[in-house]
Design an enzyme around this catalytic site. Structure first.
Site, PDB file in Angstrom:
ATOM      1  CE  LYS A  14      12.050   0.018  31.186  1.00 38.75           C
ATOM      2  NZ  LYS A  14      13.399  -0.461  31.571  1.00 38.75           N
ATOM      3  CB  THR A  59      15.072   3.059  31.031  1.00 39.11           C
ATOM      4  OG1 THR A  59      15.440   1.733  31.377  1.00 39.11           O
ATOM      5  CG2 THR A  59      16.181   3.732  30.254  1.00 39.11           C
ATOM      6  NE  ARG A 188      -6.590   1.555  -8.981  1.00 38.39           N
ATOM      7  CZ  ARG A 188      -5.391   2.058  -8.751  1.00 38.39           C
ATOM      8  NH1 ARG A 188      -4.310   1.404  -9.148  1.00 38.39           N
ATOM      9  NH2 ARG A 188      -5.253   3.211  -8.130  1.00 38.39           N
ATOM     10  CD  GLN A 252       0.146   8.449  -6.701  1.00 39.35           C
ATOM     11  OE1 GLN A 252      -0.848   7.740  -6.838  1.00 39.35           O
ATOM     12  NE2 GLN A 252       1.319   8.099  -7.190  1.00 39.35           N
ATOM     13  CG  HIS A 280      -0.668  -3.934  -6.086  1.00 43.94           C
ATOM     14  ND1 HIS A 280      -1.132  -2.717  -6.540  1.00 43.94           N
ATOM     15  CD2 HIS A 280       0.649  -3.755  -5.848  1.00 43.94           C
ATOM     16  CE1 HIS A 280      -0.136  -1.849  -6.589  1.00 43.94           C
ATOM     17  NE2 HIS A 280       0.961  -2.451  -6.158  1.00 43.94           N
TER      18      HIS A 280
HETATM   19  O1  LIG Z   1      -2.955   4.779  -7.628  1.00 47.14           O
HETATM   20  C1  LIG Z   1      -1.894   4.371  -8.108  1.00 47.14           C
HETATM   21  N1  LIG Z   1      -0.794   5.152  -8.074  1.00 47.14           N
HETATM   22  C2  LIG Z   1       0.413   4.761  -8.597  1.00 47.14           C
HETATM   23  O2  LIG Z   1       1.426   5.503  -8.527  1.00 47.14           O
HETATM   24  C3  LIG Z   1       0.467   3.480  -9.189  1.00 47.14           C
HETATM   25  N2  LIG Z   1       1.467   2.777  -9.792  1.00 47.14           N
HETATM   26  C4  LIG Z   1       0.946   1.582 -10.145  1.00 47.14           C
HETATM   27  O3  LIG Z   1       1.603   0.650 -10.715  1.00 47.14           O
HETATM   28  N3  LIG Z   1      -0.373   1.504  -9.831  1.00 47.14           N
HETATM   29  C5  LIG Z   1      -0.687   2.681  -9.227  1.00 47.14           C
HETATM   30  N4  LIG Z   1      -1.851   3.135  -8.677  1.00 47.14           N
END
Ligand SMILES: O=c1[nH]c(=O)c2[nH]c(=O)[nH]c2[nH]1
Length: 319
Positions: A14, A59, A188, A252, A280
């Site tokens: 479920k 279920t 940014r 990352q 973005h």
């Molecule tokens: O932190 C980021 N990682 C990316 O892999 C990436 N690619 C992107 O166009 N902007 C960003 N910013």
């Protein structure tokens, strides 16, 4: 037909069992709201291959068990424990069911702060939804090696935790070739909706000894283990604080730092997975009207882009 194919995998149960539970400590109330998914595996092949429903725990019954456990389980307020209690009951109660997969999504209900005698205090029985973030727990309860040898794998974490920082984020030195249009920026906006999941070391669960198979005993609450009720709050805190404090070189690199810290802080966690959309926000170009809104230090008006977004994910595991 028959010889061309076979049933290679079967699992059912479920989904979206919605439950709100009130726990009363006198006039001090606790509430939790869960969306529960409970799925079963076992000797159920004939329900698919021979239309034999005698092996099917309906279920509807799985839903009823979920509500019954929500009523009687002393562990209802902690989703990791409730998921384990429910899953353990399911595999213990039905001899032909060998595995249960329980996912719990917990919605936020936070106490309303109320002023009394010049002090702000959390209210005893009134709550508000302070965001779309959900706490998420998955538990896989495996009794396939025998009903007295139940093994559990648990993950926990959060989904949809929306965060944004207005500086302290750059993105430079990325690969450049004929497809590159992105400009390097040393400042940014960084915004993401965090999905975090951490996996605990797999562990054994004692089989319930009572006739109704409802017994569920919590072992010692070792810090950093599945039984430590502080882990969710500390993992969330690390996520938020690392995001806020890190001088981010990329999504990352910030992700990696968050995950490393959660592994380091919690000896019972084997791996940490983050999935981070890069939401973005693009500065609006106002050159046409003679206004600089594009130099990073002058960028003040941004357009949130719903799509597309980057999507950065990784799993960081204990060595
Ligand atoms: O932190 C980021 N990682 C990316 O892999 C990436 N690619 C992107 O166009 N902007 C960003 N910013």
């Amino acid at each position: 037909m028959a010889e061309l194919s076979y049933l290679s995998h079967a699992r059912y149960g479920k989904d979206k069992v919605r439950v709100l539970r009130v726990v009363r400590e006198g006039s001090w109330h606790h509430v939790v709201e869960y969306n529960v998914l409970a799925l079963l595996e076992g000797d159920i092949d004939v329900s698919y291959t021979k239309a034999d429903n005698s092996v099917v725990v309906a279920t509807d019954s799985i839903k009823n068990i979920t509500y019954y456990l929500a009523k009687v389980s002393p562990h209802i307020l902690i989703p990791e424990r409730f998921a384990l209690h429910l899953g353990t009951h399911l595999v213990s109660k039905y001899s032909h069911i060998h595995k249960a997969f329980v996912t719990i999504e917990q919605l936020r209900w936070t106490r309303i702060p109320v002023e009394s005698d010049g002090q702000i205090k959390p209210h005893a029985h009134s709550f508000y939804r302070d965001g779309d973030e959900k706490r998420v727990v998955t538990a896989e309860i495996d009794a396939s090696a025998g009903k007295n040898k139940i093994v559990a794998k648990v993950t926990a974490g959060v989904n949809d935790l929306l965060i944004l920082k207005s500086t302290g984020s750059a993105f430079t030195n990325f690969l450049r070739d004929e497809y590159t249009t992105l400009v390097e920026v040393d400042d940014r906006i960084f915004s993401t909706s965090v999905d975090l999941s951490y996996a605990f070391t797999q562990f054994d669960i004692p089989a319930p000894k009572d006739d109704k198979k409802l017994e569920f005993i919590i072992p010692k609450e070792e810090p950093g283990s599945i039984w430590d009720p502080k882990v969710p709050e500390t993992a969330r805190k690390v996520t938020l604080e690392t995001f806020a404090e890190d001088d981010s070189a990329s999504v990352q690199a910030t992700l990696y730092k968050m995950a490393q810290k959660i592994v380091a802080d919690n000896s019972g966690i084997q791996s940490v997975t983050y999935t981070l959309p890069n939401k973005h926000y693009v500065p609006v170009d106002m050159k046409y009207i003679g206004v600089d809104n594009m130099t990073p230090s002058k960028a003040e008006v941004f357009q949130p882009l719903a799509a597309p977004s980057g999507l950065i994910s990784a799993t960081i595991s204990r060595k």
